[in-house]
Write an enzyme that holds these catalytic residues in place. Structure first.
Site, PDB file in Angstrom:
ATOM      1  N   GLY A 226      42.341 -22.769  24.619  1.00 37.02           N
ATOM      2  CA  GLY A 226      43.296 -23.821  25.140  1.00 37.02           C
ATOM      3  C   GLY A 226      43.570 -25.079  24.100  1.00 37.02           C
ATOM      4  N   SER A 227      43.542 -26.023  24.575  1.00 36.82           N
ATOM      5  CA  SER A 227      44.162 -27.044  23.510  1.00 36.82           C
ATOM      6  C   SER A 227      42.775 -27.442  22.699  1.00 36.82           C
ATOM      7  CB  SER A 227      44.864 -28.198  24.348  1.00 36.82           C
ATOM      8  OG  SER A 227      43.837 -28.778  25.185  1.00 36.82           O
ATOM      9  N   THR A 228      42.828 -28.075  21.779  1.00 37.12           N
ATOM     10  CA  THR A 228      41.810 -28.981  20.892  1.00 37.12           C
ATOM     11  C   THR A 228      41.227 -30.004  21.555  1.00 37.12           C
ATOM     12  OG1 THR A 228      42.884 -28.189  18.897  1.00 37.12           O
ATOM     13  CG2 THR A 228      41.243 -29.997  18.490  1.00 37.12           C
ATOM     14  N   THR A 230      40.673 -30.413  24.927  1.00 38.40           N
ATOM     15  CA  THR A 230      39.816 -29.772  25.848  1.00 38.40           C
ATOM     16  C   THR A 230      38.694 -29.018  25.283  1.00 38.40           C
ATOM     17  OG1 THR A 230      41.722 -29.231  27.297  1.00 38.40           O
ATOM     18  CG2 THR A 230      39.770 -28.404  28.094  1.00 38.40           C
ATOM     19  N   GLY A 231      39.051 -28.391  24.252  1.00 37.19           N
ATOM     20  CA  GLY A 231      37.771 -27.729  23.434  1.00 37.19           C
ATOM     21  C   GLY A 231      36.827 -28.691  23.087  1.00 37.19           C
ATOM     22  N   GLU A 248      38.912 -21.136  21.121  1.00 35.90           N
ATOM     23  CA  GLU A 248      40.266 -20.550  20.385  1.00 35.90           C
ATOM     24  C   GLU A 248      41.309 -21.771  20.777  1.00 35.90           C
ATOM     25  OE1 GLU A 248      40.784 -18.172  18.591  1.00 35.90           O
ATOM     26  OE2 GLU A 248      39.306 -16.474  19.110  1.00 35.90           O
ATOM     27  N   CYS A 282      50.095 -20.092  20.472  1.00 37.70           N
ATOM     28  CA  CYS A 282      49.062 -20.710  19.650  1.00 37.70           C
ATOM     29  C   CYS A 282      49.391 -20.651  18.134  1.00 37.70           C
ATOM     30  CB  CYS A 282      47.791 -20.136  19.916  1.00 37.70           C
ATOM     31  SG  CYS A 282      47.401 -18.528  19.718  1.00 37.70           S
TER      32      CYS A 282
HETATM   33  P1  NAD Z   1      44.167 -26.938  28.112  1.00 38.97           P
HETATM   34  O1  NAD Z   1      43.197 -27.276  27.021  1.00 38.97           O
HETATM   35  O2  NAD Z   1      44.943 -27.944  28.695  1.00 38.97           O
HETATM   36  O3  NAD Z   1      43.671 -25.868  29.328  1.00 38.97           O
HETATM   37  C1  NAD Z   1      43.272 -24.682  29.269  1.00 38.97           C
HETATM   38  C2  NAD Z   1      42.095 -24.667  30.361  1.00 38.97           C
HETATM   39  O4  NAD Z   1      41.107 -25.597  30.278  1.00 38.97           O
HETATM   40  C3  NAD Z   1      42.721 -24.468  31.684  1.00 38.97           C
HETATM   41  O5  NAD Z   1      41.909 -23.390  32.382  1.00 38.97           O
HETATM   42  C4  NAD Z   1      42.149 -26.013  32.180  1.00 38.97           C
HETATM   43  O6  NAD Z   1      42.110 -25.861  33.658  1.00 38.97           O
HETATM   44  C5  NAD Z   1      40.858 -25.894  31.703  1.00 38.97           C
HETATM   45  N1  NAD Z   1      40.278 -27.296  31.254  1.00 38.97           N
HETATM   46  C6  NAD Z   1      40.934 -28.491  31.473  1.00 38.97           C
HETATM   47  N2  NAD Z   1      39.892 -29.603  31.175  1.00 38.97           N
HETATM   48  C7  NAD Z   1      38.748 -29.082  31.081  1.00 38.97           C
HETATM   49  C8  NAD Z   1      37.235 -29.287  30.997  1.00 38.97           C
HETATM   50  N3  NAD Z   1      37.235 -30.612  30.632  1.00 38.97           N
HETATM   51  N4  NAD Z   1      36.293 -28.574  30.828  1.00 38.97           N
HETATM   52  C9  NAD Z   1      36.597 -27.463  31.057  1.00 38.97           C
HETATM   53  N5  NAD Z   1      37.751 -26.885  31.416  1.00 38.97           N
HETATM   54  C10 NAD Z   1      38.865 -27.539  31.255  1.00 38.97           C
HETATM   55  O7  NAD Z   1      45.265 -25.897  27.464  1.00 38.97           O
HETATM   56  P2  NAD Z   1      46.668 -25.405  27.902  1.00 38.97           P
HETATM   57  O8  NAD Z   1      47.527 -26.163  27.834  1.00 38.97           O
HETATM   58  O9  NAD Z   1      46.561 -24.436  29.158  1.00 38.97           O
HETATM   59  O10 NAD Z   1      46.841 -24.231  26.838  1.00 38.97           O
HETATM   60  C11 NAD Z   1      47.892 -24.642  25.409  1.00 38.97           C
HETATM   61  C12 NAD Z   1      46.884 -24.847  24.107  1.00 38.97           C
HETATM   62  O11 NAD Z   1      46.167 -23.556  24.235  1.00 38.97           O
HETATM   63  C13 NAD Z   1      47.686 -24.869  23.108  1.00 38.97           C
HETATM   64  O12 NAD Z   1      47.166 -25.931  22.287  1.00 38.97           O
HETATM   65  C14 NAD Z   1      47.577 -23.495  22.422  1.00 38.97           C
HETATM   66  O13 NAD Z   1      47.883 -23.699  20.905  1.00 38.97           O
HETATM   67  C15 NAD Z   1      46.252 -23.251  22.577  1.00 38.97           C
HETATM   68  N6  NAD Z   1      46.166 -21.763  22.583  1.00 38.97           N
HETATM   69  C16 NAD Z   1      45.269 -20.994  21.680  1.00 38.97           C
HETATM   70  C17 NAD Z   1      44.800 -19.927  21.657  1.00 38.97           C
HETATM   71  C18 NAD Z   1      44.117 -19.200  20.515  1.00 38.97           C
HETATM   72  O14 NAD Z   1      43.667 -18.170  20.469  1.00 38.97           O
HETATM   73  N7  NAD Z   1      43.424 -20.124  19.448  1.00 38.97           N
HETATM   74  C19 NAD Z   1      45.731 -19.071  22.241  1.00 38.97           C
HETATM   75  C20 NAD Z   1      46.445 -19.636  23.380  1.00 38.97           C
HETATM   76  C21 NAD Z   1      46.670 -20.891  23.466  1.00 38.97           C
END
Ligand code: NAD
Length: 479
Positions: A226-228, A230-231, A248, A282
């Site tokens: 997901g996003s940096t 949230t990561g 990731e 991504c």
């Molecule tokens: P996001 O971070 O908003 O959400 C991802 C997941 O995290 C969702 O399931 C969400 O419900 C959960 N979440 C949100 N807050 C949380 C918390 N505090 N604790 C635990 N879980 C939480 O990301 P998104 O908008 O769904 O995805 C888009 C992003 O993902 C882009 O930045 C993209 O580049 C990245 N991405 C990376 C890869 C990779 O392999 N590096 C692949 C696909 C997408």
């Protein structure tokens, strides 16, 4: 057992301890092509979470002891069961993610590569015969894994976590994005036909669910895509329980184009690399650095290539067809970025800074002609169909500009002189570098981000090891 209990794709459940569970509270996804509500999905309760974690820990006792070959056999059965439902997965993916048919079937079929890859993996074991002892290094499963997924590739990214986790002997709880819960819940439902209860489970929910799983003391690992932003939250929240984490995250991938390329051909490929799934990838091409000698020609070629893409799926050949932005939040973020591009007077080579509301969350591609290096469209991950094309002259300078970001997911270099391109590629701070191609990832290769694009990685043979602890046995002779 495959196919014994046909799975229907018109009702969605959480999957806990081998049961399909409903919930009083429901949420639902939105079809981004029409903005209409999709099927209701249960929001997991605290009890669902506790039951799932308990079931996973119980299942782990036997699953971790199940021979590797047996686990492989069951994964093969899982593949056969998944294949029975390819059309259903494609249809649901079109609705939940807003993917045109060609892109959706591309993902549901590409998921088979995840199975094929994992079915060939082995857990390495090293044995050293020393004068005083035998040292055996082996990989033992970590325990219970929570997999937290994004909305852009709900099938591939879920399977990319489920398969290595269970192959390694872990039990996994999948938490899909609330924007795209449907296909992941069905992946877990199908898995119940093959695996013992508690090995593969899925919980859909609201914003509280992810943090609850990350904080849970009986979960040993979080694998997150997901996003940096949230990561970073997950990384911090994992510390109190010393959870293993794989992150990731986002990217702001640079593509560097040398003057010796075939401009028309490369512009076409770069346009696809930037706009596949409407830029919501991504590893999409996010900044395009073109040598000044071919800049004007390349700009014209990429504008032509992008202009032939269509949001009306039937009119153009695959894969030159684009879907909508997946959700309102991302749509508004992109509209804000376009507004700023317009307000700052940046030059547009294609498209407009104004997006009219329409039936779905559609944004037509925009090409920005040589924006300043410090503009948001260059410094931020856009995750949408807005392409900044930038000019370069000096190779060391363009490497510095490409690396001048906190992100480091992927990068691409294009040149007829492959050796020169590779030399540049080695200097790029990115987990995956592609020479003369856009970021064509494969489950056979590890995907990992440098800098703020991630921590650890998945896929490849190394990805499997992230679901394991290392255990070293030192065996002495009794004297
Ligand atoms: P996001 O971070 O908003 O959400 C991802 C997941 O995290 C969702 O399931 C969400 O419900 C959960 N979440 C949100 N807050 C949380 C918390 N505090 N604790 C635990 N879980 C939480 O990301 P998104 O908008 O769904 O995805 C888009 C992003 O993902 C882009 O930045 C993209 O580049 C990245 N991405 C990376 C890869 C990779 O392999 N590096 C692949 C696909 C997408």
């Amino acid at each position: 057992m495959t196919g014994k209990h046909p799975v229907k794709f018109d009702k969605y459940f959480n999957v806990v301890a081998g049961e399909l569970r409903d919930s009083k509270t429901k949420s639902h996804g939105i079809d981004p092509s029409t903005k209409s509500e999709l099927w209701p999905v249960p929001v997991a309760t605290d009890k669902d979470v506790e039951d799932a974690v308990a079931a996973a820990n119980k299942a782990f006792v036997t699953w971790s002891e199940t021979p590797f070959e047996e686990r492989l056999k069951m994964i093969k059965e899982y593949q056969s069961a998944y294949e029975l439902y390819l059309d259903e997965f494609t249809n649901v993916l079109m609705k939940e993610a807003g993917k045109p048919r060609v892109t959706a079937s591309g993902e549901s079929e590409d998921a088979l590569n995840q199975f094929e890859h994992n079915l060939k993996l082995k857990l390495p074991e090293e044995v050293l015969h020393e004068p005083d002892r035998i040292i055996t290094t082996r990989h033992v499963p970590l325990g219970v894994v929570a997999a937290i997924c994004p909305w852009n590739f709900p099938i591939v990214l879920s399977l990319g976590k489920i398969l290595p986790a269970i192959l390694a002997g872990c039990c996994i709880i999948i938490k899909p994005s609330p924007f795209t819960p449907y296909t992941a819940l069905k992946l877990a439902e199908i898995a119940q036909q093959i695996f013992p209860p508690g090995v593969v489970q899925a919980l859909g929910g609201d914003d509280a669910l992810g943090p609850t799983l990350v904080a849970h003391p009986k979960i040993q690992k979080v694998t997150f895509t997901g996003s940096t932003a949230t990561g970073k939250r997950i990384f911090a929240a994992s510390a109190p329980t010393m959870k293993r984490v794989v992150l990731e995250l986002g990217g702001n991938d640079a593509t560097i184009i040398f003057p010796d390329v075939n401009v028309g051909e490369v512009a076409s490929q770069v346009a696809l690399g930037a706009l596949f799934h409407t830029g919501q990838v991504c590893v999409a091409v996010k900044r395009i650095y073109v040598h000044e000698d071919i800049y004007d020609q390349f700009l014209e070629a990429i504008v032509q290539a992008v202009a032939k893409m269509s949001m009306d799926g039937d009119e153009v050949e695959a894969p030159w067809t684009l879907g909508p932005i997946q959700n309102r939040m991302q749509y508004e973020k992109l509209r804000g970025l376009l507004k700023e591009i317009e307000a700052k007077g940046l030059k547009l080579a294609l498209g407009s800074g104004t997006v009219e509301e329409s039936e779905g969350y559609f944004i037509k591609p925009v090409v920005v002609d040589n924006p300043p290096e410090d503009s948001r469209i260059v410094t931020e991950e856009q995750f949408g169909p807005i392409l900044p094309i930038l000019k370069w002259k000096n190779v060391e300078d363009v490497i510095t500009r490409a690396n001048n970001t906190k992100m480091g997911l992927a990068a691409c270099v294009w040149s007829a002189d492959t050796a020169a391109a590779e030399k540049v590629g080695r200097k790029l701070q990115a987990g995956s570098v592609f020479i003369n191609a856009t970021a064509l990832t494969t489950p056979k290769a590890m995907l990992s981000g440098h800098k703020e694009s991630g921590l650890g990685g998945e896929w490849g043979s190394t990805g499997l090891l992230s679901y394991c602890n290392v255990q070293v046995m030192h065996e002495f002779k009794l004297v």
